[in-house]
Motif scaffolding. Structure first.
Motif, short mmCIF file in Angstrom:
data_model
loop_
_atom_site.label_atom_id
_atom_site.label_comp_id
_atom_site.label_asym_id
_atom_site.label_seq_id
_atom_site.Cartn_x
_atom_site.Cartn_y
_atom_site.Cartn_z
N ARG A 45 0.93 -1.09 0.10
CA ARG A 45 0.18 0.02 0.03
C ARG A 45 0.87 1.42 -0.09
NH1 ARG A 45 -4.56 1.29 4.39
NH2 ARG A 45 -4.27 3.63 4.22
N LYS A 46 1.77 1.20 0.90
CA LYS A 46 2.66 2.48 0.93
C LYS A 46 3.29 2.74 -0.40
CE LYS A 46 6.85 3.79 3.57
NZ LYS A 46 8.01 3.10 2.45
N GLU A 47 4.06 1.70 -0.76
CA GLU A 47 4.46 1.96 -2.31
C GLU A 47 3.82 2.38 -3.39
OE1 GLU A 47 8.57 0.90 -4.25
OE2 GLU A 47 7.94 0.20 -2.30
N THR A 48 2.61 1.72 -3.68
CA THR A 48 1.66 2.11 -4.38
C THR A 48 1.01 3.52 -4.14
OG1 THR A 48 0.47 -0.11 -4.34
CG2 THR A 48 -0.64 1.63 -5.49
N GLU A 49 1.12 3.91 -3.01
CA GLU A 49 0.54 5.41 -2.67
C GLU A 49 1.64 6.28 -3.18
OE1 GLU A 49 -2.61 4.55 0.82
OE2 GLU A 49 -0.65 6.00 1.22
N GLU A 50 2.90 5.97 -3.11
CA GLU A 50 4.13 6.70 -3.15
C GLU A 50 4.22 6.74 -4.70
OE1 GLU A 50 7.10 5.60 0.24
OE2 GLU A 50 7.87 5.31 -1.87
N ILE A 51 4.00 5.76 -5.58
CA ILE A 51 4.02 6.09 -7.04
C ILE A 51 2.90 6.79 -7.38
CG2 ILE A 51 3.54 4.36 -9.07
CD1 ILE A 51 4.89 2.24 -7.79
N THR A 52 1.81 6.73 -6.90
CA THR A 52 0.60 7.56 -7.49
C THR A 52 0.84 9.17 -7.10
OG1 THR A 52 -0.82 7.41 -5.30
CG2 THR A 52 -1.40 5.86 -7.13
N GLN A 53 1.67 9.39 -6.09
CA GLN A 53 2.15 10.83 -5.80
C GLN A 53 2.98 11.20 -6.75
OE1 GLN A 53 1.99 12.44 -2.20
NE2 GLN A 53 0.15 11.29 -2.00
N ILE A 54 3.76 10.55 -7.01
CA ILE A 54 5.11 10.73 -7.85
C ILE A 54 4.36 11.00 -9.17
CG2 ILE A 54 7.28 10.21 -9.01
CD1 ILE A 54 7.94 8.65 -6.20
N LYS B 264 1.73 14.04 -10.00
CA LYS B 264 2.35 15.29 -10.11
C LYS B 264 3.33 15.55 -11.21
CE LYS B 264 0.84 16.42 -5.50
NZ LYS B 264 1.02 16.01 -4.25
N SER B 265 3.58 14.47 -11.94
CA SER B 265 4.67 14.58 -12.94
C SER B 265 3.96 14.10 -14.48
CB SER B 265 5.97 13.94 -12.96
OG SER B 265 5.63 12.50 -12.50
N THR B 266 4.13 13.01 -14.92
CA THR B 266 3.40 12.38 -16.19
C THR B 266 2.07 12.28 -16.02
OG1 THR B 266 3.93 10.14 -15.53
CG2 THR B 266 5.71 11.26 -16.49
N GLY B 267 1.51 12.32 -14.93
CA GLY B 267 0.02 11.87 -14.96
C GLY B 267 -0.11 10.20 -14.69
N LEU B 268 -0.92 9.88 -14.18
CA LEU B 268 -1.36 8.35 -14.01
C LEU B 268 -2.90 8.38 -14.28
CD1 LEU B 268 -0.03 5.63 -12.98
CD2 LEU B 268 -0.22 6.13 -10.98
N ALA B 269 -3.10 7.12 -14.47
CA ALA B 269 -4.25 6.65 -14.54
C ALA B 269 -4.23 5.31 -13.51
CB ALA B 269 -5.00 6.24 -15.81
#
Lengths: 378, 378
Positions: free
Chosen positions: A96-105, A108-113
């Motif tokens: 969960r922590k790692e998934t949340e970190e990826i969504t944050q990064i 705010k940069s390339t966008g993410l779905a």
């Protein structure tokens, strides 16, 4: 080429088909000027990501391997043994922590779905944080949208960034059509739908005079029901879909305010009776009552349908007599149908009908949602 | 607040309703964070624009006045007499040049949606240049999309910037649904549709044994037909819609390659017979043949429908026997219906049905298209 980074949660039936569709649509999407960059896939125990989520992606060969492993019923953790560089396997404790970190990064940069094809209650926290970070959210999972209103508001914080066509009627264009009606200012007066393929099949079989017990047993044998058919017969799945539609119309309600008619009484519930006992001894006790209702409806020129009805502030889910000659009454088999009544569709409704279940169709709806987000990506 | 600048060409029936919808949806759209900034309206003779198209807009009071004037059947040139500053009236001689200049300027700065609600052949040059300048294009007008392939390619140069839901089935979500199917890589095998409210009404009345002549005369009296009913009976309007759907599927065809069955023979055409003569003396000669076809269909358990059929490279428009018990066969009255068969909707089609005509509904479809473009604007 426009790039849409995607993080997929849940790669069982629907998620696995989505990955297959993404891979097989590569040249089609290239012609459209779009590339779906899969930067993570997870199941309930593991997350697979490339070494650098900002620059790399999980390639098509890798995604095909994920599909093969999941279609064998194996978990993603199987990849731990295969690891030879190129990707990382994040285990349950860091998931969960790692998934949340990826969504944050990426938000705010390339966008993410962030795409949720799981059936889990547990993804909601990740999804809300992703929405907050500016990520897009695409859902086949109904549960995050049917939680509390507080959760709902956080999830749909940026409505244009949230898509969930496949939560109602699989790939049928129900949500897309409703969004069009809403944005054109055409007020929706009511919605009448048959949103369960299983219950659609059951109700149309009853019409031919077959007893409920026989129809449900046959449906289970045909693989039309959940392993415990009471999961369908309870009406809870239909109620979730009804809640999603009602909230889309702006109604501030929760599951508690929906009137749900279960097709079995409480004393035959999963806590009190085994599946086998229910199918052997329980359900036959329900035959007579249903048979009488079918006959009564028929004498009124009507048939019974397990319908969802949204009108004003009321949302009802249960058996309903509808005219034989209405779109809902004519429905046969496992198709879904939605009738929308509005200013523009007043006397005759807007009707959308077709297969409302199946991994292929559901995944196609998710993929169309992802592609439709393209203008939000740089 | 996201601003979508709009230039409207054609403010007769559909265009006028669009302006009314835009004005009445102000608070709804504000809640959605969108504002439609109308920077120009034109009819065939005049263009009305604010003094500074980059900064100003035609305000709601002005737009309401446009609606009143057009609903009286008056031309926009009426405004010349009302001119008191705040806006300019561009006359016929400068109309095209000035419109093109505006699309160039705004296409490259704030963005612009050029909306064609006319029924004109003449807008195509403006639209192609607008598309080239980066403008979005929204069409209710079928003609620009059914011109040569060269024109078509220029018009849909940037497919995401071109919307035309209301060219087929008025506001029915046919194009939006097809775009979803296409982008998810679900191959469309065939499309079967009843795309004319007028011919839908005519064919379902024939079923009851009424003669064609009587049905068409009644339809004309009810206002269901064009002033010259042969404009409906020729099938040309349905053929245009069929061509639009076929081209959306990637088929490289023109009107010439569509097999069109006209309901009247050449010798009863508009050049050779007046409307009155056709309705008094011509059409009765067609009654017997149609009656025989209706009976023959009925003996096969079928009914006749004026259908469009797209399959492989073939596009056909004409009378077709369809099973009484199919979605198309069950259609009554003036509703439109589209059945789409694909990998996902194989045995049972995806069906979209509802009112496929009317200014209100058509304008609602155009407005939904405009709002759906919002992510393309800064």
């Amino acid at each position: 080429m426009k790039k849409i980074p995607v993080l997929l949660m849940g790669c069982g039936g629907v998620g696995r088909h989505l990955l297959q569709h993404i891979v097989s649509c590569r040249s089609l999407h290239a012609k459209m000027g779009v590339h779906i960059r899969v930067i993570g896939v997870s199941d309930s125990k593991s997350l697979l990501v490339p070494m650098d989520v900002l620059k790399e992606e999980l390639n098509d060969e890798f995604l095909s391997q994920v599909c093969r492993i999941k279609s064998n019923g194996s978990p993603l953790s199987t990849f731990s043994a295969l690891e030879k560089g190129g990707f990382r396997v994040v285990g349950e404790s860091e998931l969960r922590k790692e998934t949340e970190e990826i969504t944050q990064i990426l938000g705010k940069s390339t966008g993410l779905a962030v795409v949720d094809c799981s059936a889990s209650m547990e993804t909601i926290e990740i999804l809300m944080k992703a929405a907050e970070s500016g990520c897009c959210v695409v859902l086949a999972n109904k549960k995050p949208l049917t939680s509390t209103l507080e959760h709902y508001d956080k999830l749909v914080l940026h409505p244009r960034r949230v898509r969930h066509e496949s939560t109602v009627g699989a790939g049928l264009p129900v949500i897309a059509s409703m969004n069009r009606i809403i944005s054109s200012g055409d007020p929706v007066h009511s919605i009448l739908g048959s949103l369960s393929g299983t219950l659609g099949y059951v109700m149309s079989e009853l019409e031919d005079g077959k007893p409920l017990s026989q129809v449900v047993r046959a449906a289970k044998t045909l693989g039309y029901t959940e392993p415990d058919p009471r999961d369908d017969l309870s009406g809870m799945d239909v109620a979730r879909k009804a809640l999603i539609l009602a909230r889309l119309l702006g109604k501030r309600i929760t599951m508690e305010s929906i009137e749900i008619e279960s097709l079995y009484p409480e004393e035959m519930g999963p806590g009190l009776m085994s599946v086998d006992d229910f199918l052997q001894n329980g359900i036959v006790k329900l035959d007579q009552n249903i048979e009488e209702r079918v006959k009564k409806a028929s004498s009124n020129g009507c048939v019974l349908r397990y319908a969802c009805v949204i009108e004003g502030s009321s949302v009802q889910v249960g058996i309903r007599e509808v005219p034989k000659d209405s779109p809902l009454g004519r429905l046969r088999g496992s198709d879904n149908i939605v009738e929308i009544y509005s200013r523009c569709y007043k006397e005759q409704p807007l009707v959308i009908q077709g297969a409302g279940a199946g991994n292929d169709t559901t995944a196609a709806g998710v993929l169309a949602d992802i592609i439709d987000l393209q203008d939000l990506f740089p």
